[in-house]
Design a protein around this motif. Structure first.
Motif, PDB file in Angstrom:
ATOM      1  N   PRO A  54      49.936  55.156  28.415  1.00 26.00           N
ATOM      2  CA  PRO A  54      49.785  55.740  29.758  1.00 26.00           C
ATOM      3  C   PRO A  54      48.374  55.597  30.326  1.00 26.00           C
ATOM      4  N   ARG A  55      47.398  55.280  29.463  1.00 28.17           N
ATOM      5  CA  ARG A  55      46.027  55.089  29.961  1.00 28.17           C
ATOM      6  C   ARG A  55      45.881  53.795  30.747  1.00 28.17           C
ATOM      7  N   ILE A  56      46.746  52.823  30.463  1.00 30.79           N
ATOM      8  CA  ILE A  56      46.629  51.510  31.099  1.00 30.79           C
ATOM      9  C   ILE A  56      47.307  51.542  32.459  1.00 30.79           C
ATOM     10  N   SER A  57      46.524  51.233  33.487  1.00 36.25           N
ATOM     11  CA  SER A  57      47.018  51.245  34.862  1.00 36.25           C
ATOM     12  C   SER A  57      48.036  50.125  35.085  1.00 36.25           C
ATOM     13  N   PRO A  58      49.091  50.386  35.863  1.00 33.11           N
ATOM     14  CA  PRO A  58      50.033  49.309  36.180  1.00 33.11           C
ATOM     15  C   PRO A  58      49.412  48.247  37.101  1.00 33.11           C
ATOM     16  N   MET A  59      48.276  48.566  37.699  1.00 33.90           N
ATOM     17  CA  MET A  59      47.599  47.624  38.586  1.00 33.90           C
ATOM     18  C   MET A  59      46.483  46.890  37.842  1.00 33.90           C
ATOM     19  N   THR A  60      46.775  46.431  36.637  1.00 37.28           N
ATOM     20  CA  THR A  60      45.823  45.698  35.812  1.00 37.28           C
ATOM     21  C   THR A  60      46.150  44.215  35.890  1.00 37.28           C
ATOM     22  N   SER A  61      45.128  43.418  36.179  1.00 33.54           N
ATOM     23  CA  SER A  61      45.307  41.972  36.270  1.00 33.54           C
ATOM     24  C   SER A  61      44.419  41.272  35.253  1.00 33.54           C
ATOM     25  N   VAL A  62      44.948  40.235  34.625  1.00 34.20           N
ATOM     26  CA  VAL A  62      44.142  39.384  33.761  1.00 34.20           C
ATOM     27  C   VAL A  62      43.611  38.271  34.659  1.00 34.20           C
ATOM     28  N   VAL A  63      42.308  38.326  34.927  1.00 36.62           N
ATOM     29  CA  VAL A  63      41.691  37.397  35.867  1.00 36.62           C
ATOM     30  C   VAL A  63      41.437  36.046  35.219  1.00 36.62           C
ATOM     31  N   ALA A  64      40.906  36.067  33.999  1.00 35.01           N
ATOM     32  CA  ALA A  64      40.594  34.822  33.302  1.00 35.01           C
ATOM     33  C   ALA A  64      40.548  35.089  31.807  1.00 35.01           C
ATOM     34  N   VAL A  65      40.674  34.016  31.043  1.00 30.09           N
ATOM     35  CA  VAL A  65      40.544  34.089  29.589  1.00 30.09           C
ATOM     36  C   VAL A  65      39.688  32.913  29.148  1.00 30.09           C
ATOM     37  N   PHE A  96      37.901  42.511  25.557  1.00 32.91           N
ATOM     38  CA  PHE A  96      38.152  42.754  26.973  1.00 32.91           C
ATOM     39  C   PHE A  96      36.850  42.984  27.715  1.00 32.91           C
ATOM     40  N   VAL A  97      36.753  42.375  28.915  1.00 35.71           N
ATOM     41  CA  VAL A  97      35.582  42.501  29.769  1.00 35.71           C
ATOM     42  C   VAL A  97      36.071  42.873  31.163  1.00 35.71           C
ATOM     43  N   MET A  98      35.474  43.926  31.737  1.00 37.09           N
ATOM     44  CA  MET A  98      35.838  44.324  33.103  1.00 37.09           C
ATOM     45  C   MET A  98      35.272  43.307  34.085  1.00 37.09           C
ATOM     46  N   ASP A  99      36.114  42.829  34.981  1.00 38.48           N
ATOM     47  CA  ASP A  99      35.709  41.851  35.982  1.00 38.48           C
ATOM     48  C   ASP A  99      35.748  42.515  37.352  1.00 38.48           C
ATOM     49  N   GLN A 100      34.645  42.462  38.066  1.00 40.76           N
ATOM     50  CA  GLN A 100      34.540  43.123  39.364  1.00 40.76           C
ATOM     51  C   GLN A 100      34.712  42.137  40.527  1.00 40.76           C
ATOM     52  N   SER A 101      35.053  40.892  40.256  1.00 40.58           N
ATOM     53  CA  SER A 101      35.054  39.877  41.308  1.00 40.58           C
ATOM     54  C   SER A 101      36.100  40.147  42.396  1.00 40.58           C
ATOM     55  N   ILE A 102      37.284  40.645  42.041  1.00 42.67           N
ATOM     56  CA  ILE A 102      38.304  40.915  43.055  1.00 42.67           C
ATOM     57  C   ILE A 102      37.848  42.054  43.955  1.00 42.67           C
ATOM     58  N   GLU A 103      37.334  43.108  43.335  1.00 45.92           N
ATOM     59  CA  GLU A 103      36.832  44.253  44.104  1.00 45.92           C
ATOM     60  C   GLU A 103      35.668  43.822  45.009  1.00 45.92           C
ATOM     61  N   TYR A 104      34.791  42.981  44.481  1.00 41.61           N
ATOM     62  CA  TYR A 104      33.659  42.479  45.254  1.00 41.61           C
ATOM     63  C   TYR A 104      34.152  41.655  46.450  1.00 41.61           C
ATOM     64  N   GLY A 105      35.155  40.812  46.220  1.00 44.58           N
ATOM     65  CA  GLY A 105      35.711  39.997  47.294  1.00 44.58           C
ATOM     66  C   GLY A 105      36.358  40.831  48.383  1.00 44.58           C
ATOM     67  N   VAL A 106      37.094  41.871  47.993  1.00 46.91           N
ATOM     68  CA  VAL A 106      37.724  42.761  48.974  1.00 46.91           C
ATOM     69  C   VAL A 106      36.660  43.475  49.794  1.00 46.91           C
ATOM     70  N   ASN A 107      35.598  43.937  49.125  1.00 44.52           N
ATOM     71  CA  ASN A 107      34.515  44.623  49.810  1.00 44.52           C
ATOM     72  C   ASN A 107      33.810  43.678  50.797  1.00 44.52           C
ATOM     73  N   MET A 108      33.539  42.441  50.371  1.00 41.92           N
ATOM     74  CA  MET A 108      32.893  41.462  51.258  1.00 41.92           C
ATOM     75  C   MET A 108      33.790  41.148  52.464  1.00 41.92           C
ATOM     76  N   SER A 109      35.073  41.005  52.233  1.00 47.60           N
ATOM     77  CA  SER A 109      36.010  40.732  53.320  1.00 47.60           C
ATOM     78  C   SER A 109      36.010  41.873  54.339  1.00 47.60           C
ATOM     79  N   LYS A 110      35.961  43.108  53.847  1.00 51.49           N
ATOM     80  CA  LYS A 110      35.916  44.273  54.730  1.00 51.49           C
ATOM     81  C   LYS A 110      34.628  44.267  55.553  1.00 51.49           C
ATOM     82  N   LEU A 111      33.504  43.942  54.903  1.00 53.32           N
ATOM     83  CA  LEU A 111      32.229  43.893  55.623  1.00 53.32           C
ATOM     84  C   LEU A 111      32.232  42.808  56.697  1.00 53.32           C
TER      85      LEU A 111
END
Length: 135
Positions: free
Chosen positions: A30-41, A95-110
């Motif tokens: 239950p700790r793992i969010s259903p909105m988890t994406s594997v960005v790269a390996v 496992f490594v947290m990747d912030q690139s999607i969040e960064y891209g969404v933030n840049m798009s909003k700006l």
């Protein structure tokens, strides 16, 4: 095998695809969010280690709990990966947290905000020009 060889690229893609399916379908933590994406390996050339870059949609607490859940499920995921992907060695998962999607969404909003401001400023200029031509 070189790190960026065609074989290594193919292995990276296959491991990424399988891990995405396994995390979404097989892990019931239950700790793992259903909105988890594997960005790269990135699988090491000797196939002993793999860095799995994940992105989680949500707040910082949800990201941290998902990271902890995946770290605890890593041996189980490795076992499932060994059954689905035929490799000489099944890599140990890191496992490594990747912030690139969040960064891209933030840049798009700006960018959208700046474009909206420019359109508003242009509308204001056109309104002033319309008033000047009416006189």
């Amino acid at each position: 095998m070189r790190k960026n060889s065609i074989k290594n690229t193919r292995i990276n893609g296959e491991v990424q695809k399988e891990l995405s399916m396994l995390i979404n379908r097989e892990i019931k933590d239950p700790r793992i969010s259903p909105m988890t994406s594997v960005v790269a390996v990135e699988v090491a050339p000797d196939l002993k280690h793999a860095k799995v870059y994940i992105s989680v949609l949500g707040d910082e607490e949800k990201k941290q709990s998902t990271y902890e859940g995946l770290r605890s499920a890593a041996p189980y995921l490795r076992t499932l990966l060994a059954k689905t992907v035929n490799l000489r060695n099944t890599p140990e998962l890191t496992f490594v947290m990747d912030q690139s999607i969040e960064y891209g969404v933030n840049m798009s909003k700006l960018i959208d905000d700046v474009n909206k401001d420019m359109v508003d400023d242009l509308d204001d200029v056109e309104d002033v020009e319309d008033v000047d031509t009416d006189n």
